[in-house]
Design an enzyme around this catalytic site. Structure first.
Site, short mmCIF file in Angstrom:
data_model
loop_
_atom_site.label_atom_id
_atom_site.label_comp_id
_atom_site.label_asym_id
_atom_site.label_seq_id
_atom_site.Cartn_x
_atom_site.Cartn_y
_atom_site.Cartn_z
N LYS A 133 15.12 71.05 -14.62
CA LYS A 133 13.83 70.70 -14.00
C LYS A 133 13.95 71.03 -12.52
O LYS A 133 15.05 71.05 -11.96
CB LYS A 133 13.53 69.21 -14.18
CG LYS A 133 12.08 68.86 -14.05
CD LYS A 133 11.28 69.15 -15.32
CE LYS A 133 9.80 68.92 -15.12
NZ LYS A 133 9.07 69.01 -16.40
N ASN A 150 -3.50 69.31 -16.91
CA ASN A 150 -3.29 70.21 -18.05
C ASN A 150 -3.08 69.44 -19.35
O ASN A 150 -3.70 69.75 -20.37
CB ASN A 150 -2.08 71.10 -17.73
CG ASN A 150 -1.68 71.95 -18.91
OD1 ASN A 150 -0.76 71.61 -19.64
ND2 ASN A 150 -2.40 73.03 -19.14
N THR A 155 0.88 71.47 -24.70
CA THR A 155 1.43 70.11 -24.56
C THR A 155 0.43 69.08 -25.06
O THR A 155 0.77 68.18 -25.84
CB THR A 155 1.84 69.84 -23.11
OG1 THR A 155 2.69 70.91 -22.67
CG2 THR A 155 2.58 68.53 -22.98
N ASP A 157 4.45 72.16 -14.22
CA ASP A 157 4.47 70.70 -14.44
C ASP A 157 3.40 70.15 -13.49
O ASP A 157 2.51 70.91 -13.05
CB ASP A 157 5.87 70.11 -14.15
CG ASP A 157 6.01 68.66 -14.61
OD1 ASP A 157 6.26 68.44 -15.81
OD2 ASP A 157 5.87 67.73 -13.79
#
Ligand code: NDP
Length: 449
Positions: A130, A245, A214, A170
């Site tokens: 990440k 998102n 997602t 993200d």
């Protein structure tokens, strides 16, 4: 549970907390995994002998760097960039980049640690990582976001590559940011290396359904959990947090499946629209105009905006926290349970506090942890990497069917592991154990590295 498995876990945790002081989100994510893999450690003494847990909680590499850039007023700004390359036993490092003022090393470590097991659970060959920066894109012009992104990539590019480390978006990193980041990578390396970034525009190497993956995946996971109780989404109301998102496409899929999503939120408050959220209007406000959620209520008859309150006060059958970590606490969980919630699926990473998770578990509410429920995003990123490597493009329908099949598999793996390790129907234990065993076996096979 033997006392030795329990003491191994406590020792690993205590040592990691001491070594990573001041990183509460990382401690929280680590403990949730460690406590749920006790039965695995008990059955596999070889993992403890090879110090798999001690190695798992220590990232393979942590990169922190200065990101200087010039704002529109000509002032020099300095941010801090991060990339934590946690584990590459199963494949190249893979995980998103977050641009948000709250970003620090501990947040990136919690996200990177979760990513290892999530990625393993998808069954795709991807490791965990990440990254991000404490940069806030809100209120910045496109030119400022571009200059920041170019500066950020001018350092990070040397650590990336399709076989090394493949970032994605993200919080705060969407199509615009990915475009600028990819462009700078291409310029610095003189390579149009599509497979080094996922979430790209479909115009230049992106995959169909990645944008939706997602949110859609979280709802597919919810559907699988409900099906175990011969229940479904049709006719149910859903309370959703966030309006980015993940939230937008979770709302979209709930409504495609006959449910009614009645809330959305951002950091300024939440909206309630009992008629069901108008997804096109929400996209217009949040994606096109980059505006505040109150503008949705201004333009939609019957919708209301609440600035000071908790979105979880709204009654619904289903709850989908899709904004950020620790956004749903024990008291929110009690309210949802009191209002008759039957299932919760985490679209965000670790949005429910440990108290909330325990409350759902004790009340018999179906609970899908982010590691499983939001794995559709990274799974579709792996499909994007496959298409880039083979120079193919799959259409929307077949890509969505692949996503659906992966989410059924993720559900199946998590459920099967929950039974195998003595907690049938506990998807936290199931997802952690299923992901952990895959990574641990790969680490064992590859020797002490
Ligand atoms: P976006 O930036 O698109 O949207 C984030 C949303 O959450 C916005 O509505 C934002 O409101 C809200 N939000 C963020 N931080 C806070 C905060 N501290 N307090 C209140 N509201 C907040 O991000 P995504 O939708 O991509 O990500 C949402 C979550 O899903 C994150 O936890 C992320 O890690 C996780 N996730 C995302 C994946 C993906 O593919 N995008 C994959 C797997 C997990 P505002 O605009 O006001 O800041």
């Amino acid at each position: 549970m033997t006392s030795s498995a329990s003491s191994i876990i406590h020792d690993v945790y205590e040592a990691a907390v001491t070594r990573n002081a001041g990183e509460p989100e990382f401690h929280q994510a680590m403990w949730e995994v460690l406590e749920s893999v006790e039965a695995v450690i008990e059955q596999h003494p070889e993992y403890a002998e090879a110090a798999i847990l001690d190695r798992l909680v220590e990232p393979e590499r942590q990169i922190m760097f200065r990101v200087p850039w010039v704002d529109d007023a000509g002032r020099v700004q300095v941010n801090r960039g991060f990339r934590v390359q946690f584990n590459s036993a199963l494949g190249p490092y893979k995980g998103g980049l977050r641009f948000h003022p709250s970003v620090n090393l501990g947040i990136i470590k919690f996200l990177g640690f979760e990513q290892i097991l999530k990625n393993a659970l998808t069954g795709q060959g991807i490791g965990g990582a990440k990254g991000g920066a404490d940069f806030d894109p809100h209120g910045r012009s496109d030119a400022e976001v571009m200059r920041f992104s170019q500066s950020f990539m001018s350092e990070l590019y040397r650590h990336l590559g399709e076989h090394t480390d493949v970032p994605a978006g993200d919080i705060g990193v969407g199509g615009r940011e990915i475009g600028y980041l990819f462009g700078q990578y291409r310029r610095l390396t003189n390579r149009h290396e599509s497979g080094m970034f996922t979430g790209k525009s479909v115009l230049w190497g992106g995959a169909e359904v990645r944008t939706e993956a997602t949110g859609y995946g979280a709802v597919f996971f919810l559907e699988e959990m409900l099906a175990m109780r011969k229940d479904g989404i049709d006719g149910r109301t859903a309370v959703v947090s966030g309006s980015g998102n993940v939230a937008i496409y979770a709302i979209d899929k709930v409504q495609q499946l006959g449910g009614r999503a009645i809330t959305a939120s951002d950091s300024s408050g939440y909206i309630v629209d009992e008629a069901g959220i108008d997804v096109e209007l929400l996209k217009q406000v949040k994606e096109v105009e980059r505006g505040r959620i109150s503008s949705y209520a201004d333009r939609r008859a019957g919708a209301r905006f609440i600035a000071d309150g908790r979105v979880w006060d709204v009654a619904g059958d289903l709850a989908l926290p899709c904004a950020t970590q620790n956004e749903l606490n024990g008291s929110d969980a009690a309210t949802l349970i009191g209002n008759g919630v039957v299932a919760v699926a985490e679209g965000a990473n670790m949005p429910c506090t440990p108290e909330a998770v325990h409350a759902f578990r004790d009340a018999g509410v179906l609970f899908g942890p982010g590691k499983a429920a939001n794995a559709g995003g990274v799974a579709t990123s792996a499909l994007e990497m496959s298409q880039n490597a083979s120079r193919q493009r799959w259409d929307f329908e077949s890509s969505e069917e692949k996503l659906h099949a992966i989410m059924r598999d993720v559900h199946h793996s998590a459920y099967a592991a929950s039974e195998k390790y003595g907690h049938p129907g506990d998807y936290v234990v199931g997802a952690n154990c299923a992901g952990f065993v895959r990574v641990a076996d790969a680490m064992l096979a590859q020797g002490l590295i």
